[in-house]
Design an enzyme around this catalytic site. Structure first.
Site, PDB file in Angstrom:
ATOM      1  N   HIS A 439      38.186  93.680  13.482  1.00 22.59           N
ATOM      2  CA  HIS A 439      39.002  92.946  12.510  1.00 22.59           C
ATOM      3  C   HIS A 439      40.065  93.784  11.818  1.00 22.59           C
ATOM      4  O   HIS A 439      41.036  93.235  11.287  1.00 22.59           O
ATOM      5  CB  HIS A 439      38.081  92.339  11.441  1.00 22.59           C
ATOM      6  CG  HIS A 439      38.596  91.047  10.868  1.00 22.59           C
ATOM      7  ND1 HIS A 439      39.931  90.788  10.682  1.00 22.59           N
ATOM      8  CD2 HIS A 439      37.955  89.930  10.448  1.00 22.59           C
ATOM      9  CE1 HIS A 439      40.084  89.589  10.164  1.00 22.59           C
ATOM     10  NE2 HIS A 439      38.909  89.042  10.021  1.00 22.59           N
ATOM     11  N   TYR A 555      35.862  80.814  -0.280  1.00 21.01           N
ATOM     12  CA  TYR A 555      36.979  81.568   0.293  1.00 21.01           C
ATOM     13  C   TYR A 555      37.509  80.824   1.509  1.00 21.01           C
ATOM     14  O   TYR A 555      36.756  80.481   2.416  1.00 21.01           O
ATOM     15  CB  TYR A 555      36.472  82.956   0.713  1.00 21.01           C
ATOM     16  CG  TYR A 555      37.479  83.894   1.344  1.00 21.01           C
ATOM     17  CD1 TYR A 555      37.949  85.006   0.660  1.00 21.01           C
ATOM     18  CD2 TYR A 555      37.938  83.702   2.645  1.00 21.01           C
ATOM     19  CE1 TYR A 555      38.842  85.883   1.241  1.00 21.01           C
ATOM     20  CE2 TYR A 555      38.838  84.570   3.230  1.00 21.01           C
ATOM     21  CZ  TYR A 555      39.287  85.659   2.520  1.00 21.01           C
ATOM     22  OH  TYR A 555      40.176  86.531   3.099  1.00 21.01           O
ATOM     23  N   THR A 568      46.742  88.167   5.082  1.00 17.39           N
ATOM     24  CA  THR A 568      46.099  86.948   4.578  1.00 17.39           C
ATOM     25  C   THR A 568      46.115  86.910   3.060  1.00 17.39           C
ATOM     26  O   THR A 568      46.338  87.916   2.388  1.00 17.39           O
ATOM     27  CB  THR A 568      44.628  86.862   5.048  1.00 17.39           C
ATOM     28  OG1 THR A 568      43.904  87.985   4.533  1.00 17.39           O
ATOM     29  CG2 THR A 568      44.533  86.824   6.560  1.00 17.39           C
TER      30      THR A 568
END
Length: 738
Positions: A439, A555, A568
């Site tokens: 990630h 979230y 993001t």
């Protein structure tokens, strides 16, 4: 031994007559072709660099300006208003290239035209910057946005979660922070915004990802599924041949900067910076922080099969191997009967365990000799390939099949994935595929863009024979894949086993429930006059309240790629409006019209918050950066400490689709992926990803932990199903059985 001899350009032996050199023509040919390929890449990058440097101008537009100036001169028109004459008088006189009046006149007109062209480019660029900085178009049909400061927006977001006493305490902390600490911290962020391309992204990558010391598996890495309603071939090696060929085609387009940017709502281009590290990238473990190692090129992939590691070349000289050649190479690995070396089988468990333990083992056992060489072959590969012996696929008649497929992609058996690579391509025995992606280097939409291209190319451009093999004939003269050699001592094997036990405990604790919701999709949701994402997010709030009997901090990830190097921002989906709707639904005494009104208010609030997040007006990344500055300055802030310590017990993400149009989904409705998922962020929370797949379908991936007595992924999934149906009922949306 033939391939070993071709691995060097020359050999020599010492004889009584002297040194006898024997050149290998084949090896020299490969070196020559590799050099030509390298120079081609360099020239393409230079060309792209020039075109990028003069954008939105082009050589053609420059030629048009020059021809216009010259043409007007021959028509006795001076469009330069005398500037060409001034330039001509300033040119040096005498012999040489300026000796004739015609040459001096043409040169003067070329200089004038170039100046006009450069000036036009400058003004076009400034205009384009102003246009791209304007985000009001996202709000034009939805009224004006709130003028609250970000701190007070934060307070508004936590109001549904706190009682009056707790909220009053947070108000005091926020007011103190805003008046005393925030102005000083903000000055440093403003200074960074002047200096850096993006004031958030580098700190986000370092402190959220690279400094994390817990295992990447489940906690950070995520998975992506294959097409689930069709099967192009059940020949494992053949599917890999097409897919890997398509991946390197995509990489070539990246290198040549031929991939068009994704457009936000078809209007504004989004930043493609994250794509740069898609290939040839590995996360290198460190004791305190990891490092992302990115290479400009890699000509091989690393492969794992039955406890053994291989190196497979992707090129023959300068030519990319054809799919049929790649199929042959992978079939050679599948047919290889050799056994793993001592410690080799579970070696990749080091990447699944704690980062500190892996960093220490890497330094102690992989810093020299054959272990270093073998590890470098993996870390310097374009990506990692795992050949599994098991078969997984989605069977609509067996709901559990999708969850088992997801579990295999999320963590496998804890040692058959290299979790440090930018992504691992996972191949099952029946030809089904999937990805496990690290990630830190990029977010899910980036890998999704690659995956859409690859699956579309596989299905509609490369194809298979009737027997399921790649098209064409293989080159049997190709050297077989290279088996990597290890010398793993007992001490290292003990560390591997320890990491495996840590990873196995983590994997065994994950409950994953994936399902296909067939009652309706975005087609009927739009009849409710709301966005599909807002519809699903409000349904998640209703489902969570039914599941846990309370609300929680929620979230949802939103992209900020309309900004340079943006990643993001957080959308806090649990709002006062959504909780009001949920409570009214739970009471069961409200009129349908009142519930519809409450729902629309909640949906409008969610959509507005999503737009704010996309346009840089979110709160969480800003507060995160203020917190980082406070740590650098040694400033203690109770407000920031409390904000950053809040657990996200419901972490959600919508999976994008159709970022590129490789085919018409209406014409090929079964060419549909199921999205992907991730592990729960909190030990007592849920991770939910969903893909609104076309007009009549939604895929959900729900994760939780068995060790938590408060959560149950399947139970929550059933609540989500019912919540979607109940909200649809409010608007009398016709639906089929799910």
């Amino acid at each position: 031994m033939a391939e070993a001899h071709q691995a060097v350009a020359f050999q020599f032996t010492v004889t009584p007559e002297g040194v006898d050199f024997r050149l290998s023509r084949e090896a020299l040919k490969q070196i020559y072709l590799a050099g030509i390929n390298s120079w081609k890449k360099r020239l393409i990058r230079i060309k792209n660099g020039i075109l990028r440097g003069v954008y939105p101008g082009s050589p053609t537009s420059w030629l048009v300006v020059v021809m216009t100036t010259v043409g007007s001169s021959y028509c006795n028109m001076d469009i330069s208003l005398g500037l060409v004459g001034c330039i001509q008088r300033c040119l040096p006189r005498g012999c040489g290239p300026y000796q004739t009046p015609q040459t001096r006149a043409l040169l003067s007109m070329a200089i004038f035209s170039t100046g006009v062209w450069v000036t036009g480019i400058f003004f076009f660029r400034q205009t384009l910057k102003l246009l791209l900085c304007y985000h009001g178009w996202m709000f034009e049909m939805h009224g004006q946005t709130s003028h609250f400061t970000k701190i007070w927006v934060y307070l508004e977001s936590v109001r549904p979660l706190l009682d009056d006493e707790e909220y009053y305490r947070m108000e005091i902390l926020a007011k103190e922070f805003q008046d005393k600490t925030a102005p000083r911290l903000q000055k440093y962020l403003v200074l960074k915004s002047w200096w850096a391309a993006n004031y958030v992204s580098d700190w986000w990558e370092e402190y959220i990802y690279l400094r994390g010391r817990s295992p990447l598996m489940v906690n950070s890495n995520y998975y992506v599924m294959d097409l689930v309603l069709i099967n192009n071939t059940d020949v494992q090696a053949a599917r890999l041949g097409n897919i890997i060929h398509a991946m390197i085609m995509y990489r070539r387009k990246l290198d040549r900067e031929e991939i068009k940017p994704v457009m936000a709502l078809g209007i504004v281009p989004m930043c493609s910076y994250q794509m740069e590290r898609m290939f040839n990238t590995t996360r290198i473990p460190g004791k305190e922080t990891d490092v992302l190692q990115h290479l400009s090129d890699s000509r091989h992939v690393a492969v794992y099969h039955k406890g053994r590691f291989f190196k497979v070349w992707l090129y023959e000289g300068a030519r990319l191997l054809r799919p049929r050649d790649l199929e042959m190479q992978f079939q050679r690995i599948l047919d290889d009967p050799s056994l793993p070396q001592p410690g080799e089988e579970r070696l990749a468990a080091l990447t699944a365990g704690g980062r500190v333990e892996w960093a220490q083992a890497r330094q102690a056992f992989f810093s020299s000799g054959k272990n270093k060489a073998a590890l470098e072959a993996i870390e310097r590969a374009a990506f990692f390939v795992a050949l599994d012996e098991e078969s997984y696929h989605y069977d609509p008649e067996d709901e559990a099949s999708l969850s088992l497929y997801g579990k295999a992609l999320l963590h496998g058996n804890c040692y058959n994935r290299w979790f440090d690579k930018s992504f691992t391509l996972i191949s099952f025995k029946n030809g089904q595929l999937g990805l496990n992606a690290e990630h830190a280097w990029a977010d899910a939409p980036i890998i999704g863009h690659l995956w859409e291209f690859v699956l579309g190319t596989d299905s509609f451009h490369l194809g298979y024979t009737e027997t399921g093999h790649c098209l064409g004939k293989p080159n049997s003269a190709l050297a077989p894949p290279l088996r990597l050699q290890w010398d793993i001592p007992k001490q290292c094997q003990a560390v591997i086993e320890s990491s495996y036990q840590v990873a196995k405990a983590l994997a065994d604790d994950v409950e994953l429930y994936c399902f296909q919701f067939l009652s309706f999709g975005k087609g009927l949701i739009k009849k409710c006059r709301t966005s599909p994402d807002a519809f699903v997010q409000i349904a998640l709030q209703l489902a969570h309240f039914r599941d846990r009997g309370k609300f929680c901090l929620t979230y949802e990830a939103s992209m900020t790629r309309m900004f340079r190097e943006g990643r993001t921002e957080t959308v806090r989906s649990c709002t006062s409006e959504s909780t009001a709707f949920v409570q009214a639904m739970m009471e069961g005494s409200h009129m349908k019209a009142d519930l519809q009104d409450l729902f629309r208010k909640a949906a409008e609030k969610h959509q507005n918050m999503y737009r704010l997040a996309m346009t840089g007006a979110g709160i969480d990344r800003h507060l995160f950066c203020l917190y980082v500055v406070s740590k650098y300055l040694g400033v203690r802030s109770p407000f920031l400490a409390e904000v950053l310590a809040e657990p996200w017990r419901l972490s959600t993400s919508q999976i994008p689709q159709s970022q590129i149009r490789m085919f018409d989904p209406d014409q090929y409705p079964h060419h549909l992926g199921a999205g992907g998922g991730f592990g729960p962020v909190a030990d007592d929370g849920y991770g939910v990803s969903y893909m609104i797949a076309g007009e009549n379908m939604i895929f959900f991936h729900i994760s939780s932990k068995f060790s938590s007595s408060e959560t149950n992924a399947q139970r929550f999934g059933n609540h989500i199903r019912q919540a979607l149906l109940d909200i649809a009922n409010l608007f009398q949306v016709p639906k089929a059985d799910s």
